[in-house]
Structure formats: C-alpha cells, structure tokens
Design an enzyme around this catalytic site. Structure first.
Site, PDB file in Angstrom:
ATOM      1  N   VAL A  16       0.541  -1.281   0.447  1.00  0.00           N
ATOM      2  CA  VAL A  16       0.110   0.056  -0.054  1.00  0.00           C
ATOM      3  C   VAL A  16       1.146   1.390   0.125  1.00  0.00           C
ATOM      4  O   VAL A  16       0.700   2.683  -1.162  1.00  0.00           O
ATOM      5  CB  VAL A  16      -0.541   0.028   1.514  1.00  0.00           C
ATOM      6  CG1 VAL A  16      -1.663   1.224   1.040  1.00  0.00           C
ATOM      7  CG2 VAL A  16      -2.327  -1.159   0.801  1.00  0.00           C
ATOM      8  N   LYS A  42      14.917  -1.860   3.112  1.00  0.00           N
ATOM      9  CA  LYS A  42      14.080  -1.733   2.364  1.00  0.00           C
ATOM     10  C   LYS A  42      13.609  -0.617   1.623  1.00  0.00           C
ATOM     11  O   LYS A  42      13.361  -0.435   0.176  1.00  0.00           O
ATOM     12  CB  LYS A  42      12.534  -2.254   2.353  1.00  0.00           C
ATOM     13  CG  LYS A  42      11.493  -2.909   1.844  1.00  0.00           C
ATOM     14  CD  LYS A  42      10.555  -3.444   2.071  1.00  0.00           C
ATOM     15  CE  LYS A  42       9.348  -3.769   1.458  1.00  0.00           C
ATOM     16  NZ  LYS A  42       8.699  -2.941   0.427  1.00  0.00           N
ATOM     17  N   GLY A  82       1.574  -1.763   9.104  1.00  0.00           N
ATOM     18  CA  GLY A  82       1.025  -2.724   9.736  1.00  0.00           C
ATOM     19  C   GLY A  82       1.100  -3.955   8.718  1.00  0.00           C
ATOM     20  O   GLY A  82       1.601  -3.793   8.119  1.00  0.00           O
ATOM     21  N   VAL A  83       0.315  -5.111   9.500  1.00  0.00           N
ATOM     22  CA  VAL A  83       0.368  -6.294   9.107  1.00  0.00           C
ATOM     23  C   VAL A  83      -0.469  -6.489   7.484  1.00  0.00           C
ATOM     24  O   VAL A  83      -2.196  -5.610   8.129  1.00  0.00           O
ATOM     25  CB  VAL A  83       0.525  -7.848   9.853  1.00  0.00           C
ATOM     26  CG1 VAL A  83       1.112  -7.659  10.790  1.00  0.00           C
ATOM     27  CG2 VAL A  83      -1.264  -6.991  10.910  1.00  0.00           C
ATOM     28  N   GLN A  85      -4.185  -7.847   5.967  1.00  0.00           N
ATOM     29  CA  GLN A  85      -5.403  -8.524   5.946  1.00  0.00           C
ATOM     30  C   GLN A  85      -5.410  -9.952   5.638  1.00  0.00           C
ATOM     31  O   GLN A  85      -4.998  -9.633   4.191  1.00  0.00           O
ATOM     32  CB  GLN A  85      -6.897  -8.003   5.496  1.00  0.00           C
ATOM     33  CG  GLN A  85      -7.641  -8.434   5.845  1.00  0.00           C
ATOM     34  CD  GLN A  85      -9.224  -7.569   5.081  1.00  0.00           C
ATOM     35  OE1 GLN A  85      -8.606  -7.177   4.759  1.00  0.00           O
ATOM     36  NE2 GLN A  85     -10.096  -8.077   5.071  1.00  0.00           N
ATOM     37  N   ARG A  91     -11.660  -6.781   8.158  1.00  0.00           N
ATOM     38  CA  ARG A  91     -10.720  -5.617   8.716  1.00  0.00           C
ATOM     39  C   ARG A  91     -10.430  -5.478  10.131  1.00  0.00           C
ATOM     40  O   ARG A  91      -9.518  -4.934  10.924  1.00  0.00           O
ATOM     41  CB  ARG A  91     -11.409  -3.994   8.318  1.00  0.00           C
ATOM     42  CG  ARG A  91     -10.809  -4.620   5.944  1.00  0.00           C
ATOM     43  CD  ARG A  91     -11.229  -3.326   5.401  1.00  0.00           C
ATOM     44  NE  ARG A  91     -11.436  -3.077   4.550  1.00  0.00           N
ATOM     45  CZ  ARG A  91     -12.502  -3.431   3.274  1.00  0.00           C
ATOM     46  NH1 ARG A  91     -13.473  -4.093   3.967  1.00  0.00           N
ATOM     47  NH2 ARG A  91     -12.224  -3.173   1.984  1.00  0.00           N
ATOM     48  N   ALA A 121      -3.827   5.289   6.720  1.00  0.00           N
ATOM     49  CA  ALA A 121      -4.319   4.027   5.230  1.00  0.00           C
ATOM     50  C   ALA A 121      -4.137   2.436   5.957  1.00  0.00           C
ATOM     51  O   ALA A 121      -4.202   2.338   5.524  1.00  0.00           O
ATOM     52  CB  ALA A 121      -3.863   4.191   4.437  1.00  0.00           C
ATOM     53  N   THR A 146      -8.135   7.456   5.678  1.00  0.00           N
ATOM     54  CA  THR A 146      -8.087   7.115   4.613  1.00  0.00           C
ATOM     55  C   THR A 146     -10.290   6.726   3.661  1.00  0.00           C
ATOM     56  O   THR A 146     -11.005   7.372   2.926  1.00  0.00           O
ATOM     57  CB  THR A 146      -7.871   6.168   3.226  1.00  0.00           C
ATOM     58  OG1 THR A 146      -7.609   5.091   4.504  1.00  0.00           O
ATOM     59  CG2 THR A 146      -6.619   7.277   3.192  1.00  0.00           C
ATOM     60  N   ASP A 151     -14.126   2.842  -1.091  1.00  0.00           N
ATOM     61  CA  ASP A 151     -15.372   1.982  -1.136  1.00  0.00           C
ATOM     62  C   ASP A 151     -16.298   2.965  -3.175  1.00  0.00           C
ATOM     63  O   ASP A 151     -16.851   2.265  -3.145  1.00  0.00           O
ATOM     64  CB  ASP A 151     -16.010   1.823   0.065  1.00  0.00           C
ATOM     65  CG  ASP A 151     -14.900   1.092   0.652  1.00  0.00           C
ATOM     66  OD1 ASP A 151     -14.879   0.553   1.521  1.00  0.00           O
ATOM     67  OD2 ASP A 151     -14.626   2.390   1.968  1.00  0.00           O
ATOM     68  N   ARG A 154     -14.314   2.050  -5.509  1.00  0.00           N
ATOM     69  CA  ARG A 154     -15.223   0.940  -6.357  1.00  0.00           C
ATOM     70  C   ARG A 154     -17.292   0.978  -6.486  1.00  0.00           C
ATOM     71  O   ARG A 154     -17.416   0.514  -7.918  1.00  0.00           O
ATOM     72  CB  ARG A 154     -14.933   0.082  -5.440  1.00  0.00           C
ATOM     73  CG  ARG A 154     -13.905  -0.134  -5.048  1.00  0.00           C
ATOM     74  CD  ARG A 154     -13.435  -1.347  -3.713  1.00  0.00           C
ATOM     75  NE  ARG A 154     -12.192  -1.744  -3.969  1.00  0.00           N
ATOM     76  CZ  ARG A 154     -12.216  -2.149  -2.170  1.00  0.00           C
ATOM     77  NH1 ARG A 154     -12.385  -2.201  -1.832  1.00  0.00           N
ATOM     78  NH2 ARG A 154     -10.459  -2.971  -2.729  1.00  0.00           N
ATOM     79  N   HIS A 178     -15.016   1.374   6.507  1.00  0.00           N
ATOM     80  CA  HIS A 178     -14.339   1.035   5.837  1.00  0.00           C
ATOM     81  C   HIS A 178     -14.139  -0.710   6.058  1.00  0.00           C
ATOM     82  O   HIS A 178     -13.461  -0.830   6.477  1.00  0.00           O
ATOM     83  CB  HIS A 178     -12.841   1.150   5.319  1.00  0.00           C
ATOM     84  CG  HIS A 178     -12.059   1.352   4.620  1.00  0.00           C
ATOM     85  ND1 HIS A 178     -12.691   0.462   2.873  1.00  0.00           N
ATOM     86  CD2 HIS A 178     -11.051   0.278   4.103  1.00  0.00           C
ATOM     87  CE1 HIS A 178     -11.725  -0.192   2.428  1.00  0.00           C
ATOM     88  NE2 HIS A 178     -10.844  -0.118   2.983  1.00  0.00           N
TER      89      HIS A 178
END
Length: 314
Positions: A16, A42, A82-83, A85, A91, A121, A146, A151, A154, A178
């Site tokens: 992301v 990285k 973050g980790v 999904q 979520r 985000a 965000t 959504d 979309r 979200h």
C-alpha cells in the site's frame, strides 16, 4: 501546515505504501518524499528504485529513506504500516495487532516535534485513526483516515460500468466503516446532476434491485481481490494520493474520509467515513447530509460496531 518545502513522510513501505509513493511520483504534488520502515534497507531500496523514474515524472521530487526525525518539518505523515489482511479475515479482526503498531508509530512521529496532518491508511482504518488521534494529541481536524474513499471509488466504477458512463461523472458516497457494515447513500447518488432513482425511472432496463448487487460487489471487493492476489494496493494508493494532493493544494475538496463525528448524523466520539471538506488545515467541515431513515439506521449500526471494536483496544 508547515511552510516552505512540501514534505510528505510515508511510514510503511509495503504494498500500500509503495503504491501510494509510486502514484505520487507519477502525479506530482510534493517536493520531498521520505520513506520510513522498520526494515530500513528495504526503504533504501524502494527510494533508489523510485528515484530512477524521476526523469520521466511530471516534476522533480527528492526521495530518500529517512527516520522519524524527518517528520519534524513534514506537512503530512502518511501511515500505512501494519500487518496485512489475510484471506477470509475481516478488517476489524486486524485491530489488536495493528493497534499496537499504530501507537508505536505515532509516538515516534510526535517525538520528532511533528505538527502537521496525520493521514492514516492502515486497517481497520476507522479504529486506527481514532487511536492515532488519541496518541498524537493533535486537534481532531488534523487527523484523517482514508475512510471510504476506496469504497466510493469502487462504487463509482461499478455504477459507471452498469450505466455505461464515465465513472468520473458518477457522484455518490459509501459511508460508515471501511468494511462489512459500510452503506451506500443512494439518496445522494447521481450521474452528472441526475439522481440515480430518476435514471431508473426513465430507463426500464435499469432496476433498483440491481443496486443491491452493485453494493455487495463493492462491499466484498477486497475479499475477491485478496483471494486472487493476497492484497489490495493500487486503488488505495491512488486514494491516498488524492487526499494528499487535496491537502497540499488547499483544494477544499469533498472526499469521503474517516473524520471525527461530534454530533453529525446524531453520532459522537468516533472516526468513520463521511463526506468532508479537505484543505491544507485538514478537515474543514464534515457534511451532515439529509439521508434517508434506512441509510441513517445502517450508518448508526456501522458506527456501533466500530465503537465495540474500539473499546477492546482503547
């Protein structure tokens, strides 16, 4: 908003975060982009890779792998850390793992002397935006999630396909979480200035029942994408860029971001996706729309579930 050079700091160089960074390089708008990641090497590699594309970008931008001290003079700190999904995971199920990460990130950002705008985000975005606000001590209008920008994008895409019109001319919003309890505002959806219900009335080939199928496809889009490619990132990357540019350019644009509600829609003390005016100071105003009783009931239910989840990690 800081003065002088327009600096954006990105915390988290995963899919992301780097989709956002790549989008910013291609669209322009910032003069400096700083990448921070727990894996500093990285971040160094990502900065090198992005820099090699600058000769073909719309404008010059300085990009480097930095640390939290670079946040001090930043206009915006974007947090995507973050980790991810997992397939089949909601979520909201991410909340415990990512709440700790968010608190650590915001603590480090604020220790730098940062006094700009936080844009969150990481998922679940509404809950984590609240946590970021609490941890930062910043005014509520300068902490933004965000929200339902993705959504809503979309929805506009799906409606554009259904009606065979440019999705950029579809106007409407998804509000609330979200996630699974989000709700479309059909009462405020239009093509150009023509309400969707008037279009259905004038064109028998379109039906109200089809709107429910469109909504379900929008709501469940992430699950379908994650099942196929394990993560979603291009769409949200462009959404983050849109919000960042609205802030940096002082646009006063209306975007469905995660904003703090203090009585709007009869709801209090929560961040959730609602249309709001965004400018260089953050959230200028939350739109308190006249929505249908059914839409209000669904939004209220969505917020109730968010609060239950938030209570587990406050």
């Amino acid at each position: 908003m800081q003065t002088g050079t327009r600096r954006v700091v990105l915390v988290g160089t995963g899919f992301v975060g780097m989709s956002f960074a790549y989008s910013m390089v291609n669209q322009g708008g910032a003069e400096e982009l700083v990448l921070i990641d727990v894996n500093h090497e990285k971040a160094v590699g990502e900065a090198m890779d992005l820099n090699h594309g600058i000769p073909f970008g719309p404008e010059k931008i300085e990009i480097w792998a930095g640390d939290y001290s670079d946040c001090k003079t930043a206009d915006i700190v974007v947090v995507t850390a973050g980790v991810n999904q997992q397939p089949g995971e909601t979520r909201l199920a991410l909340v415990e793992r990512n709440a700790k990460i968010m608190r650590d990130v915001i603590k480090n950002v604020m220790q730098s002397g940062f006094n700009g705008i936080l844009l969150i985000a990481s998922n679940p975005v509404d809950v984590l935006t609240y946590i970021a606000w609490q941890e930062s001590g910043l005014p509520k209008h300068r902490v933004i999630g965000t929200g339902t920008t993705l959504d809503t994008a979309r929805l506009r895409y799906q409606m554009g396909k259904y009606l065979d019109v440019d999705p950029r001319n579809v106007h409407g919003y998804i509000v609330g979480e979200h996630g699974d309890t989000e709700t479309p505002l059909w009462s405020h959806t239009s093509v150009g200035v023509k309400p969707i219900f008037d279009i259905i009335k004038d064109h028998p080939e379109y039906k109200r029942e089809d709107l429910e199928e469109i909504y379900v496809n929008v709501r469940d889009a992430a699950y379908h994408i994650i099942e196929r490619k394990r993560a979603t990132y291009y769409g949200i990357g462009m959404c983050i860029t849109r919000i960042v540019k609205a802030i940096l350019n002082d646009e006063n644009s209306v975007l469905p971001v995660s904003a703090y509600l203090d009585g709007e829609y009869g709801l209090h003390d929560i961040f959730t996706g609602v249309p709001a005016i965004v400018n260089r100071n953050g959230i200028r105003e939350v739109f308190n729309l006249n929505i249908s009783s059914e839409e209000l009931e669904q939004l209220t239910k969505s917020v109730s579930i968010l609060k239950e989840t938030l209570d587990t990690v406050r």
